[in-house]
Design a protein around this motif. Structure first.
Motif, PDB file in Angstrom:
ATOM      1  N   PHE A  17       0.830  -1.205   0.000  1.00 10.82           N
ATOM      2  CA  PHE A  17       0.000   0.000   0.000  1.00 10.82           C
ATOM      3  C   PHE A  17       0.865   1.256   0.000  1.00 10.82           C
ATOM      4  CE2 PHE A  17      -2.281   3.353   2.303  1.00 10.82           C
ATOM      5  CZ  PHE A  17      -3.358   3.523   1.447  1.00 10.82           C
ATOM      6  N   SER A  42       0.980   4.101  -2.879  1.00 10.10           N
ATOM      7  CA  SER A  42       0.742   5.494  -2.506  1.00 10.10           C
ATOM      8  C   SER A  42       1.910   6.386  -2.930  1.00 10.10           C
ATOM      9  CB  SER A  42       0.541   5.623  -0.995  1.00 10.10           C
ATOM     10  OG  SER A  42      -0.570   4.873  -0.589  1.00 10.10           O
ATOM     11  N   THR A  43       3.116   5.911  -2.734  1.00 14.11           N
ATOM     12  CA  THR A  43       4.300   6.660  -3.143  1.00 14.11           C
ATOM     13  C   THR A  43       4.329   6.848  -4.650  1.00 14.11           C
ATOM     14  OG1 THR A  43       5.518   5.766  -1.267  1.00 14.11           O
ATOM     15  CG2 THR A  43       6.825   6.707  -3.046  1.00 14.11           C
TER      16      THR A  43
END
Length: 79
Positions: free
Chosen positions: A31, A35-36
């Motif tokens: 996750f 997200s990065t």
């Protein structure tokens, strides 16, 4: 950013998460990797898209040059 880059980033974070915290760490790491990747995509997209909307006209936009005349007769930009 390509799908391969996104997958590599997510899998790298998942691997680190698995190494640190098992299956739950791998899920959290995946996750975080996604997200990065999304954040990097957003930042790069904004950086290359240019200005949005109208900017107020300033002195440089009204036809005044930002060049400075030098004593030798030539002109050079101010750095």
């Amino acid at each position: 950013m390509s799908v391969l880059t996104t997958g590599l980033l997510a899998s790298g974070y998942a691997w680190l998460g698995f190494f640190a915290g098992g299956t739950a760490g791998a899920l959290v790491g995946g996750f975080v990797g996604l997200s990065t990747s999304a954040l990097l995509h957003l930042l790069v997209s904004r950086a290359v898209s240019g200005p949005r909307g109208r900017r107020p006209a300033g002195p440089a936009l009204l036809g005044r040059s930002t060049m400075v005349r030098t004593p030798g007769g030539g002109s050079g930009s101010v750095t």
